[in-house]
Write an enzyme that holds these catalytic residues in place. Structure first.
Site, PDB file in Angstrom:
ATOM      1  N   ASN A   1       0.825  -1.216   0.000  1.00 48.74           N
ATOM      2  CA  ASN A   1       0.000   0.000   0.000  1.00 48.74           C
ATOM      3  C   ASN A   1       0.860   1.267   0.000  1.00 48.74           C
ATOM      4  OD1 ASN A   1       0.969   0.179   2.584  1.00 48.74           O
ATOM      5  ND2 ASN A   1      -1.026   0.123   3.601  1.00 48.74           N
ATOM      6  N   LEU A   2       2.168   1.086  -0.025  1.00 45.60           N
ATOM      7  CA  LEU A   2       3.156   2.177  -0.118  1.00 45.60           C
ATOM      8  C   LEU A   2       3.132   3.121   1.081  1.00 45.60           C
ATOM      9  CD1 LEU A   2       3.068   3.014  -3.961  1.00 45.60           C
ATOM     10  CD2 LEU A   2       4.525   1.406  -2.713  1.00 45.60           C
TER      11      LEU A   2
ATOM     12  N   ASN B   1       4.882   2.803   3.677  1.00 45.11           N
ATOM     13  CA  ASN B   1       6.298   2.999   4.038  1.00 45.11           C
ATOM     14  C   ASN B   1       7.222   2.430   2.965  1.00 45.11           C
ATOM     15  OD1 ASN B   1       8.143   4.040   5.974  1.00 45.11           O
ATOM     16  ND2 ASN B   1       8.662   1.953   6.594  1.00 45.11           N
TER      17      ASN B   1
ATOM     18  N   ASN C   1      16.695   3.292  13.725  1.00 49.12           N
ATOM     19  CA  ASN C   1      17.661   2.209  13.881  1.00 49.12           C
ATOM     20  C   ASN C   1      19.095   2.718  13.719  1.00 49.12           C
ATOM     21  OD1 ASN C   1      15.112   0.526  12.371  1.00 49.12           O
ATOM     22  ND2 ASN C   1      15.920  -0.216  14.304  1.00 49.12           N
TER      23      ASN C   1
ATOM     24  N   GLY D   1      13.243   0.551  27.128  1.00 47.72           N
ATOM     25  CA  GLY D   1      12.837  -0.665  26.419  1.00 47.72           C
ATOM     26  C   GLY D   1      13.998  -1.420  25.782  1.00 47.72           C
TER      27      GLY D   1
ATOM     28  N   ALA E   1       4.309  -7.259   4.926  1.00 48.53           N
ATOM     29  CA  ALA E   1       3.546  -6.011   5.097  1.00 48.53           C
ATOM     30  C   ALA E   1       3.179  -5.784   6.564  1.00 48.53           C
ATOM     31  CB  ALA E   1       2.280  -6.057   4.251  1.00 48.53           C
ATOM     32  N   GLY E   2       3.479  -4.590   7.045  1.00 49.46           N
ATOM     33  CA  GLY E   2       3.136  -4.240   8.418  1.00 49.46           C
ATOM     34  C   GLY E   2       3.853  -2.966   8.799  1.00 49.46           C
ATOM     35  N   LEU E   3       3.536  -2.487   9.986  1.00 51.42           N
ATOM     36  CA  LEU E   3       4.204  -1.287  10.503  1.00 51.42           C
ATOM     37  C   LEU E   3       5.294  -1.739  11.475  1.00 51.42           C
ATOM     38  CD1 LEU E   3       1.105   1.002  11.183  1.00 51.42           C
ATOM     39  CD2 LEU E   3       2.535   0.879   9.120  1.00 51.42           C
TER      40      LEU E   3
ATOM     41  N   LYS F   1       3.620  -8.678  17.053  1.00 49.82           N
ATOM     42  CA  LYS F   1       4.337  -9.819  16.448  1.00 49.82           C
ATOM     43  C   LYS F   1       4.063 -11.098  17.237  1.00 49.82           C
ATOM     44  CE  LYS F   1       6.366  -7.830  13.000  1.00 49.82           C
ATOM     45  NZ  LYS F   1       6.066  -8.162  11.619  1.00 49.82           N
TER      46      LYS F   1
ATOM     47  N   TYR G   1       4.323  -2.781  19.192  1.00 47.70           N
ATOM     48  CA  TYR G   1       4.856  -3.424  17.982  1.00 47.70           C
ATOM     49  C   TYR G   1       5.241  -4.878  18.286  1.00 47.70           C
ATOM     50  CZ  TYR G   1       8.240  -4.989  14.563  1.00 47.70           C
ATOM     51  OH  TYR G   1       8.913  -5.766  13.648  1.00 47.70           O
TER      52      TYR G   1
ATOM     53  N   SER H   1      10.088 -11.393  14.736  1.00 49.80           N
ATOM     54  CA  SER H   1      11.202 -10.586  15.241  1.00 49.80           C
ATOM     55  C   SER H   1      11.738 -11.182  16.534  1.00 49.80           C
ATOM     56  CB  SER H   1      10.663  -9.172  15.507  1.00 49.80           C
ATOM     57  OG  SER H   1      11.583  -8.434  16.259  1.00 49.80           O
TER      58      SER H   1
HETATM   59  P1  NAD Z   1       9.188  -1.682   5.608  1.00 46.03           P
HETATM   60  O1  NAD Z   1       8.316  -0.692   6.300  1.00 46.03           O
HETATM   61  O2  NAD Z   1      10.311  -1.168   4.777  1.00 46.03           O
HETATM   62  O3  NAD Z   1       8.302  -2.652   4.700  1.00 46.03           O
HETATM   63  C1  NAD Z   1       6.969  -2.988   5.011  1.00 46.03           C
HETATM   64  C2  NAD Z   1       6.144  -2.721   3.757  1.00 46.03           C
HETATM   65  O4  NAD Z   1       4.787  -3.088   4.002  1.00 46.03           O
HETATM   66  C3  NAD Z   1       6.140  -1.247   3.343  1.00 46.03           C
HETATM   67  O5  NAD Z   1       6.512  -1.153   1.988  1.00 46.03           O
HETATM   68  C4  NAD Z   1       4.701  -0.799   3.570  1.00 46.03           C
HETATM   69  O6  NAD Z   1       4.314   0.179   2.633  1.00 46.03           O
HETATM   70  C5  NAD Z   1       3.940  -2.104   3.434  1.00 46.03           C
HETATM   71  N1  NAD Z   1       2.678  -2.162   4.188  1.00 46.03           N
HETATM   72  C6  NAD Z   1       2.485  -1.845   5.493  1.00 46.03           C
HETATM   73  N2  NAD Z   1       1.219  -2.070   5.838  1.00 46.03           N
HETATM   74  C7  NAD Z   1       0.582  -2.550   4.734  1.00 46.03           C
HETATM   75  C8  NAD Z   1      -0.744  -2.976   4.473  1.00 46.03           C
HETATM   76  N3  NAD Z   1      -1.695  -2.944   5.429  1.00 46.03           N
HETATM   77  N4  NAD Z   1      -1.048  -3.414   3.243  1.00 46.03           N
HETATM   78  C9  NAD Z   1      -0.099  -3.446   2.265  1.00 46.03           C
HETATM   79  N5  NAD Z   1       1.164  -3.054   2.457  1.00 46.03           N
HETATM   80  C10 NAD Z   1       1.506  -2.621   3.679  1.00 46.03           C
HETATM   81  O7  NAD Z   1       9.741  -2.673   6.729  1.00 46.03           O
HETATM   82  P2  NAD Z   1      10.859  -3.801   6.611  1.00 46.03           P
HETATM   83  O8  NAD Z   1      12.023  -3.382   7.417  1.00 46.03           O
HETATM   84  O9  NAD Z   1      11.043  -4.203   5.212  1.00 46.03           O
HETATM   85  O10 NAD Z   1      10.136  -4.951   7.428  1.00 46.03           O
HETATM   86  C11 NAD Z   1       9.395  -5.969   6.800  1.00 46.03           C
HETATM   87  C12 NAD Z   1       8.775  -6.859   7.849  1.00 46.03           C
HETATM   88  O11 NAD Z   1       9.799  -7.412   8.670  1.00 46.03           O
HETATM   89  C13 NAD Z   1       7.815  -6.119   8.787  1.00 46.03           C
HETATM   90  O12 NAD Z   1       6.738  -6.979   9.073  1.00 46.03           O
HETATM   91  C14 NAD Z   1       8.659  -5.905  10.028  1.00 46.03           C
HETATM   92  O13 NAD Z   1       7.870  -5.806  11.181  1.00 46.03           O
HETATM   93  C15 NAD Z   1       9.510  -7.159  10.034  1.00 46.03           C
HETATM   94  N6  NAD Z   1      10.761  -6.982  10.763  1.00 46.03           N
HETATM   95  C16 NAD Z   1      11.607  -5.971  10.414  1.00 46.03           C
HETATM   96  C17 NAD Z   1      12.794  -5.778  11.117  1.00 46.03           C
HETATM   97  C18 NAD Z   1      13.717  -4.647  10.770  1.00 46.03           C
HETATM   98  O14 NAD Z   1      14.564  -4.293  11.605  1.00 46.03           O
HETATM   99  N7  NAD Z   1      13.629  -4.042   9.597  1.00 46.03           N
HETATM  100  C19 NAD Z   1      13.120  -6.646  12.169  1.00 46.03           C
HETATM  101  C20 NAD Z   1      12.245  -7.686  12.487  1.00 46.03           C
HETATM  102  C21 NAD Z   1      11.058  -7.842  11.773  1.00 46.03           C
HETATM  103  C1  WQD Z   2      20.621  -1.150  17.947  1.00 45.07           C
HETATM  104  C2  WQD Z   2      21.549  -0.659  19.051  1.00 45.07           C
HETATM  105  C3  WQD Z   2      20.496   0.909  20.545  1.00 45.07           C
HETATM  106  C4  WQD Z   2      19.967   4.061  17.526  1.00 45.07           C
HETATM  107  C5  WQD Z   2      14.841  -2.641  16.751  1.00 45.07           C
HETATM  108  C6  WQD Z   2      13.495  -3.125  17.195  1.00 45.07           C
HETATM  109  C7  WQD Z   2      13.353  -4.595  16.890  1.00 45.07           C
HETATM  110  C8  WQD Z   2      13.655  -4.866  15.419  1.00 45.07           C
HETATM  111  C9  WQD Z   2      14.954  -4.268  14.980  1.00 45.07           C
HETATM  112  C10 WQD Z   2      11.700  -4.867  14.092  1.00 45.07           C
HETATM  113  C11 WQD Z   2      20.877  -0.569  20.416  1.00 45.07           C
HETATM  114  C12 WQD Z   2      21.624   1.573  19.771  1.00 45.07           C
HETATM  115  C13 WQD Z   2      20.297   2.876  18.167  1.00 45.07           C
HETATM  116  C14 WQD Z   2      20.639   5.257  17.897  1.00 45.07           C
HETATM  117  C15 WQD Z   2      21.932   4.006  19.498  1.00 45.07           C
HETATM  118  N1  WQD Z   2      12.684  -4.289  14.556  1.00 45.07           N
HETATM  119  N2  WQD Z   2      21.261   2.838  19.134  1.00 45.07           N
HETATM  120  N3  WQD Z   2      21.607   5.175  18.869  1.00 45.07           N
HETATM  121  O1  WQD Z   2      16.573  -1.693  19.148  1.00 45.07           O
HETATM  122  O2  WQD Z   2      17.985  -3.725  18.599  1.00 45.07           O
HETATM  123  O3  WQD Z   2      15.858  -3.366  17.428  1.00 45.07           O
HETATM  124  O4  WQD Z   2      15.009  -2.877  15.350  1.00 45.07           O
HETATM  125  O5  WQD Z   2      11.251  -5.936  14.411  1.00 45.07           O
HETATM  126  O6  WQD Z   2      12.057  -4.956  17.237  1.00 45.07           O
HETATM  127  O7  WQD Z   2      13.376  -2.906  18.584  1.00 45.07           O
HETATM  128  O8  WQD Z   2      17.741  -1.891  16.899  1.00 45.07           O
HETATM  129  O9  WQD Z   2      19.009  -0.365  15.464  1.00 45.07           O
HETATM  130  O10 WQD Z   2      17.309   0.600  17.056  1.00 45.07           O
HETATM  131  O11 WQD Z   2      19.429  -0.360  17.960  1.00 45.07           O
HETATM  132  O12 WQD Z   2      22.810   3.991  20.363  1.00 45.07           O
HETATM  133  O13 WQD Z   2      20.372   6.356  17.375  1.00 45.07           O
HETATM  134  O14 WQD Z   2      21.959   0.670  18.732  1.00 45.07           O
HETATM  135  O15 WQD Z   2      20.446   1.370  21.857  1.00 45.07           O
HETATM  136  O16 WQD Z   2      21.840  -0.897  21.381  1.00 45.07           O
HETATM  137  P1  WQD Z   2      17.047  -2.648  18.163  1.00 45.07           P
HETATM  138  P2  WQD Z   2      18.331  -0.436  16.767  1.00 45.07           P
END
Ligand code: NAD
Ligand code: WQD
Length: 337
Positions: A32-33, A35, A199, A294, A81-83, A153, A149, A124
């Protein structure tokens, strides 16, 4: 084999398209774009020299989903897909449960209606909560995620476990990602955060190109080698190659399986900053701030199960992760915008 990639215009989803196409799968993208970026999909077309069917719409829209399942004979869904912003989830919890939990409910209902029972879900490491046991193994009980969040999950994981138990036709892989970083080696696709990155590595990359002045390091009083937090960073291409292996495994076995996708090795924040400085040749100014609420001190994966069951392990090292992040950032200082 046709794979529907939900969230395929996002960071991990776009990289997954490359890995899936390279493994000879046909892909269909739904996003859905909110993000993501259509440009990311176009760049994947450039990398792979393949035309990719792209549907802009929402997984919570059942008519939209049904029409995709009618147009394409989908064999497996990879559900990204997700936030994903932890901070926004605290401010807007209901939105997060709606997108993530309701979104997944809508998706699996649509799949059942279309007779599709193979699903790979982006979970995650956050579902382990604040565990004192390291490395984190899939057999450990899940903990108490510290934000909406993370809870979304965990709820989805539990829901999919009940679903798999209720009907043996389902074949589901829950992939618990550790900290995905890096970009495709071409520098054409990568992570393009909206607003200030949350991040670590995207933040550091923006400091390196002087879009941001300084990195705040959240805490230098943890019980770690240098006092800063330790995480298991994994190259996004290794991560998505793990998805291809998971799909292959699910083709042969039913039920629900959980696999960690990490490297099994942790790096501290200061080690990441040092690596970025040496790869980029740029100075990364930083200062220490109080701990972020957190945050856990350390987090890394036990990756033996994925190695044994999927025949997968991460191949790329820290220099690849940082080097590919830097190439993407320098070639696209404003991301896709
Ligand atoms: P991202 O935001 O770049 O990609 C998610 C995509 O889903 C986006 O393009 C967004 O537009 C789309 N989207 C969101 N809600 C939607 C909906 N209702 N319908 C259709 N499209 C939708 O995120 P990402 O980093 O690529 O993460 C992908 C998946 O992996 C997510 O589920 C996220 O929670 C999970 N994840 C990510 C990380 C991380 O650090 N990036 C870590 C663990 C898990
Ligand atoms: C990494 C380290 C911070 C930013 C998060 C989500 C997790 C998953 C991945 C989706 C930590 C430190 C960070 C900054 C810093 N996402 N840091 N200054 O917190 O391990 O994981 O992203 O599922 O659910 O919680 O990743 O990249 O935010 O942090 O010092 O500006 O870097 O404290 O030690 P995190 P992160």
């Amino acid at each position: 084999m046709n794979v529907l990639v939900t969230g395929g215009a996002g960071y991990i989803g776009s990289h997954a398209l490359v890995a899936l196409i390279e493994a000879n799968y046909d892909v269909v993208v739904l996003d859905n774009l909110i993000n993501g970026s259509a440009e990311a999909v176009m760049r994947v077309e450039k990398i792979t020299q393949r035309k990719i069917p792209f549907y802009e719409g929402d997984i919570r829209d059942s008519n939209f989903l049904n029409s995709i399942f009618k147009n394409h004979d989908i064999d497996v869904v990879v559900h990204f897909a997700g936030l994903k912003s932890v901070g926004n989830s605290v401010k807007n919890p209901i939105e997060y449960f709606d997108f993530n939990v309701n979104g997944t409910i809508s998706l699996v209902k649509g799949m059942e209606l279309a007779g599709i029972y193979r699903l790979v879900f982006s979970s995650s490491a956050t579902v382990y909560g604040d565990s004192s046991i390291m490395p984190l193994h899939e057999d450990l009980p899940t903990g108490e995620p510290k934000n909406p969040y993370g809870r979304s999950k965990l709820i989805i994981e539990q829901m999919l476990q009940d679903l798999a138990k209720s009907n043996s036709r389902w074949s589901i892989g829950l992939l618990r990602y550790f900290n995905p970083v890096g970009a495709h080696e071409s520098g054409l696709i990568g992570e393009s955060p909206q607003g200030t990155p949350n991040n670590l590595l995207p933040y550091v990359a923006q400091v390196a190109v002087r879009r941001l002045p300084k990195l705040a390091i959240f805490g230098n009083d943890y019980d770690t080698i240098d006092g800063t937090g330790i995480r298991d960073y994994i190259h996004v291409m290794d991560l998505v190659e793990g998805h291809v292996k998971a799909i292959k495994k699910l083709e042969k076995s039913g039920g629900l399986k959980i696999w960690n996708l990490g490297t099994g090795k942790g790096y501290s924040v200061l080690e990441m900053v040092d690596a970025f400085e040496s790869v980029s040749g740029r100075n990364i100014p930083y200062y220490f701030q109080h701990r972020r609420e957190g945050d856990v001190a350390v987090c890394w994966a036990d990756v033996s199960l994925a190695e044994i069951e999927l025949g997968w392990r991460a191949k790329r090292d820290l220099l690849d992760m940082v080097g590919d992040t830097w190439r993407w950032q320098i070639q696209n200082p404003e991301g896709y915008r």
